[in-house]
Design a protein around this motif. Structure first.
Motif, PDB file in Angstrom:
ATOM      1  N   GLY A   3       0.802  -1.216   0.000  1.00 15.60           N
ATOM      2  CA  GLY A   3       0.000   0.000   0.000  1.00 15.60           C
ATOM      3  C   GLY A   3       0.836   1.266   0.000  1.00 15.60           C
ATOM      4  N   ARG A   4       0.139   2.384  -0.220  1.00 15.70           N
ATOM      5  CA  ARG A   4       0.778   3.712  -0.258  1.00 15.70           C
ATOM      6  C   ARG A   4       0.437   4.462   1.017  1.00 15.70           C
ATOM      7  N   ILE A   5       1.472   5.023   1.639  1.00 12.08           N
ATOM      8  CA  ILE A   5       1.312   5.715   2.906  1.00 12.08           C
ATOM      9  C   ILE A   5       1.880   7.124   2.799  1.00 12.08           C
ATOM     10  N   LEU A   6       1.145   8.077   3.358  1.00  7.50           N
ATOM     11  CA  LEU A   6       1.618   9.458   3.476  1.00  7.50           C
ATOM     12  C   LEU A   6       1.905   9.723   4.948  1.00  7.50           C
ATOM     13  N   VAL A   7       3.148  10.096   5.245  1.00  6.95           N
ATOM     14  CA  VAL A   7       3.565  10.426   6.604  1.00  6.95           C
ATOM     15  C   VAL A   7       3.614  11.945   6.725  1.00  6.95           C
ATOM     16  N   VAL A   8       2.889  12.497   7.703  1.00  7.17           N
ATOM     17  CA  VAL A   8       2.800  13.937   7.895  1.00  7.17           C
ATOM     18  C   VAL A   8       3.347  14.289   9.275  1.00  7.17           C
ATOM     19  N   ASP A   9       4.443  15.032   9.290  1.00  6.65           N
ATOM     20  CA  ASP A   9       5.041  15.443  10.561  1.00  6.65           C
ATOM     21  C   ASP A   9       5.919  16.649  10.296  1.00  6.65           C
ATOM     22  N   ASP A  10       5.888  17.627  11.200  1.00 10.06           N
ATOM     23  CA  ASP A  10       6.719  18.807  11.022  1.00 10.06           C
ATOM     24  C   ASP A  10       8.178  18.551  11.405  1.00 10.06           C
ATOM     25  N   GLU A  11       8.453  17.424  12.038  1.00 12.00           N
ATOM     26  CA  GLU A  11       9.826  17.082  12.405  1.00 12.00           C
ATOM     27  C   GLU A  11      10.430  16.165  11.345  1.00 12.00           C
ATOM     28  N   GLY A  26       8.098  -2.670   2.643  1.00 11.16           N
ATOM     29  CA  GLY A  26       7.510  -2.791   1.310  1.00 11.16           C
ATOM     30  C   GLY A  26       6.466  -1.754   0.963  1.00 11.16           C
ATOM     31  N   TYR A  27       6.207  -0.806   1.862  1.00 10.98           N
ATOM     32  CA  TYR A  27       5.217   0.225   1.583  1.00 10.98           C
ATOM     33  C   TYR A  27       5.812   1.298   0.687  1.00 10.98           C
ATOM     34  N   ASP A  28       4.966   1.883  -0.140  1.00  9.29           N
ATOM     35  CA  ASP A  28       5.331   3.033  -0.966  1.00  9.29           C
ATOM     36  C   ASP A  28       5.010   4.262  -0.119  1.00  9.29           C
ATOM     37  N   VAL A  29       6.044   4.977   0.325  1.00 10.61           N
ATOM     38  CA  VAL A  29       5.866   6.036   1.311  1.00 10.61           C
ATOM     39  C   VAL A  29       6.217   7.400   0.718  1.00 10.61           C
ATOM     40  N   ARG A  30       5.355   8.358   0.999  1.00  7.47           N
ATOM     41  CA  ARG A  30       5.592   9.763   0.669  1.00  7.47           C
ATOM     42  C   ARG A  30       5.495  10.544   1.967  1.00  7.47           C
ATOM     43  N   PHE A  47      -3.608   7.542  -1.694  1.00  5.95           N
ATOM     44  CA  PHE A  47      -2.973   6.928  -0.533  1.00  5.95           C
ATOM     45  C   PHE A  47      -3.957   5.982   0.133  1.00  5.95           C
ATOM     46  N   ASP A  48      -3.427   4.883   0.649  1.00  4.00           N
ATOM     47  CA  ASP A  48      -4.237   3.944   1.411  1.00  4.00           C
ATOM     48  C   ASP A  48      -4.314   4.358   2.873  1.00  4.00           C
ATOM     49  N   LEU A  49      -3.288   5.102   3.318  1.00  6.39           N
ATOM     50  CA  LEU A  49      -3.179   5.438   4.727  1.00  6.39           C
ATOM     51  C   LEU A  49      -2.397   6.737   4.890  1.00  6.39           C
ATOM     52  N   VAL A  50      -2.820   7.531   5.853  1.00  8.04           N
ATOM     53  CA  VAL A  50      -2.068   8.719   6.270  1.00  8.04           C
ATOM     54  C   VAL A  50      -1.740   8.546   7.742  1.00  8.04           C
ATOM     55  N   ILE A  51      -0.490   8.786   8.086  1.00  7.58           N
ATOM     56  CA  ILE A  51      -0.066   8.835   9.486  1.00  7.58           C
ATOM     57  C   ILE A  51       0.306  10.282   9.746  1.00  7.58           C
ATOM     58  N   THR A  52      -0.445  10.948  10.616  1.00 13.75           N
ATOM     59  CA  THR A  52      -0.202  12.365  10.869  1.00 13.75           C
ATOM     60  C   THR A  52       0.115  12.637  12.332  1.00 13.75           C
TER      61      THR A  52
END
Length: 133
Positions: A3-11, A26-30, A47-52
């Motif tokens: 799956g595709r994951i978007l990671v959102v963090d100011d750090e 194995g994840y496709d990460v942006r 994206f399949d998932l966002v981690i914020t």
């Protein structure tokens, strides 16, 4: 298919660490450095998932969660924070977060939650809102 994951963090360090860990699985990460950038990116990429992160300058994690869910109701979102409280956890979950994680998190736990969130997002929802997804 991971799956595709978007990671959102100011750090930057956290973004890069999560990107590396998830990519090794194995994840496709942006990544995005703020809520506004995440919303803009989600408008042009799937994206399949966002981690914020919860605490970010400008648009915080709850506002990011709400904006993403309004535009993409079936998108799975995990909110992570170093400032966990039962009140913010309840608010995030009531706004549609799949899960709420306290930093620093255990990597095995994170990977289990990510896998479950992506799998849950692939199950077609029932009811009238299913047509929106």
């Amino acid at each position: 298919m991971p799956g595709r994951i978007l990671v959102v963090d100011d750090e930057e360090d956290i973004r890069e660490a999560l990107e590396m860990i998830l990519a090794l699985e194995g994840y496709d990460v942006r990544t995005a450095d703020c809520g506004a950038a995440a919303i803009a990116r989600a408008e042009v990429e799937h994206f399949d998932l966002v981690i914020t992160d919860l605490k970010m300058p400008g648009m915080d994690g709850v506002e990011t969660l709400m904006a993403l869910k309004q535009r993409h109701p079936c998108l799975q979102v995990i909110v992570a924070t170093g400032y966990a409280s039962s009140e913010t956890a309840r608010r995030c979950m009531s706004e549609g977060a799949h899960d709420y994680l306290k930093k620093p998190f255990d990597m095995d736990e994170l990977l289990r939650i990510v896998e479950r969130a992506i799998a849950d997002g692939r199950v077609p929802p029932d009811g009238p809102s299913a047509q929106r997804c």
